[in-house]
Design a protein around this motif. Structure first.
Motif, PDB file in Angstrom:
ATOM      1  N   SER A 136       0.887  -1.074   0.020  1.00 35.83           N
ATOM      2  CA  SER A 136       0.163  -0.075  -0.061  1.00 35.83           C
ATOM      3  C   SER A 136       0.773   0.994   0.028  1.00 35.83           C
ATOM      4  O   SER A 136       0.428   2.335  -0.781  1.00 35.83           O
ATOM      5  CB  SER A 136      -0.931  -0.164   1.071  1.00 35.83           C
ATOM      6  N   ALA A 158       0.784   4.220  -2.848  1.00 37.85           N
ATOM      7  CA  ALA A 158       0.857   5.658  -2.631  1.00 37.85           C
ATOM      8  C   ALA A 158       1.710   6.298  -3.092  1.00 37.85           C
ATOM      9  O   ALA A 158       1.794   7.624  -3.472  1.00 37.85           O
ATOM     10  CB  ALA A 158       0.615   5.761  -1.053  1.00 37.85           C
ATOM     11  N   CYS A 192       1.672   6.363  -6.860  1.00 32.22           N
ATOM     12  CA  CYS A 192       0.497   7.108  -7.179  1.00 32.22           C
ATOM     13  C   CYS A 192      -0.262   6.206  -8.286  1.00 32.22           C
ATOM     14  O   CYS A 192      -1.189   6.253  -8.997  1.00 32.22           O
ATOM     15  CB  CYS A 192       0.453   8.531  -7.989  1.00 32.22           C
TER      16      CYS A 192
END
Length: 408
Positions: free
Chosen positions: A238, A242, A245
């Motif tokens: 995760s 992030a 993107c």
């Protein structure tokens, strides 16, 4: 740990492992090149993780050290002598060696994947001796000339650079793709350099050591992520998503660690490619249902094939710069210390300098000159003794003739 070196004129000092924990310097005869081979005077040899593994454990998988084995396969040197039939090289050529040489023209060689040949010769992999010594014999067709703008040390790093080239080809890397790399050691950083040269962007890299991540940042990584031993693979995936993107199109797993393999599967974009480069445990637990329902292409990498010209051109054109990765250098007679240094995880890429020190070369030349002088003096002495004996004989014969004439 210092080892005494036998002072044999013109000997071949090599680094040998005989089993788990048993490494030493040993003097061997200088080998003779056979047909199609060349004798190389070695200059620079990099210490690879597999070299250290054979020293520490005496085996890697099915490759077991059963007899004394010369280490070293990241190597460059100078052609010293030609075997019969060699036409692509001449004495004095600066070369880097591709350590994997097919012994036969098998089905894998026919399709250009000779790295998969079950009978492949490979330097420093049992039972085949490696190149970490003063001299080494190798197949001439797998010695590649170095341009003047590529140093011997860079030539030695052609081998790990080739691993990255082959892996990126296996991953089908294309311009503009997002890439994730696990491991910021020498192999991971090589993958960073190659991915950049192929137009990948952005590139994220993961490691547990901050200093290595700092080096990766300096070498062009877009994003660096530090992983802890207890980091949850899903959570790490995760964080990568992030940071990028998005999820990476191609993931290059260079560590072999189970935690990284699990994270890689969770992190890679559905329909993406996961390339496995690092060798870890024989069996690993992985979220295969996730890999299946995402239709991940999981591709293995075993060494390389047909990469040396590309690697040399990348360095010669300055599209990649491997020099910052070389952090430490040791002379050959301190090779044991070099291995201890690498085992501690200190530094990044360690090079063993195999040429004899200038002082030792001068000493050997002086000894050779002294021997020649002694031989010349011995020859002159023998000639003088022969001349004296001849003069004595002639004088004796003359006196005999004169004495005989006086009595008659």
């Amino acid at each position: 740990m210092a080892l005494a070196r036998p002072l044999i004129n013109g000997d071949n000092l090599v680094v040998v492992v005989s089993g788990s924990g048993d490494i030493k310097l040993e003097s061997r005869p200088i080998p003779e090149p056979g047909a199609g081979e060349v004798l190389l005077k070695m200059h620079s040899v990099g210490i690879c993780g597999t070299d250290v593994h054979f020293w520490q454990h005496g085996r890697i998988g099915d490759y077991v050290v059963k007899k004394p084995l010369v280490l070293g396969h990241e190597a460059s040197g100078t052609v010293h002598k030609l075997g019969t039939g060699v036409q692509n090289l001449k004495v004095g050529d600066r070369v880097t060696i591709e350590p994997g040489v097919p012994r036969e023209f098998c089905e894998f060689s026919k399709i250009g994947r000779y790295n998969l040949s079950p009978t492949l010769f490979f330097s420093s992999i049992p039972p085949d001796d490696g190149a970490l010594g003063r001299y080494y014999v190798h197949n001439a067709n797998f010695c590649f000339k170095l341009p003047e703008c590529v140093s011997y040390e860079e030539g030695a790093l052609t081998e790990p650079l080739s691993v990255a080239i082959h892996a990126c080809r296996r991953g089908g890397l294309r311009m503009g793709q997002k890439v994730l790399i696990f491991g910021a050691g020498p192999i991971g950083l090589m993958h960073l350099l190659v991915a950049k040269s192929m137009g990948a962007n952005p590139i994220a890299i993961i490691d547990m050591v901050q200093e290595r991540l700092d080096m990766a940042k300096c070498m062009g990584a877009s994003i660096t992520c530090k992983m802890e031993k207890n980091t949850c693979p899903r959570e790490m995936a995760s964080k990568v998503k992030a940071a990028l993107c998005d999820m990476p199109d191609v993931t290059l797993e260079c560590t072999g660690a189970e935690q990284c393999l699990q994270t890689a599967i969770h992190a890679t974009k559905p329909g993406g490619v996961l390339v496995l480069i690092g060798l870890g445990n024989a069996c690993a637990t992985a979220p295969m249902i996730t890999a299946t329902i995402r239709e991940l292409d999981i591709r293995g990498v075993f060494r390389y094939t047909n990469t040396w010209p590309t690697a040399i051109n990348l360095m010669a054109s300055k599209m990649v710069d491997v020099k910052p990765m070389i952090t430490h250098r040791f002379p050959l007679d301190q090779a044991i210390e070099a291995f201890e240094f690498v085992k501690k995880g200190t530094g990044l890429k360690v090079i063993v300098q195999c040429e004899e020190p200038e002082g030792a070369q001068k000493e050997q030349q002086q000894m050779k000159t002294l021997e020649q002088c002694q031989q010349q003096c011995q020859q002159l002495l023998q000639q003088c003794q022969q001349q004296c004996q001849q003069l004595q004989k002639e004088q004796k014969d003359h006196c005999g003739r004169v004495g005989g004439g006086g009595r008659s």
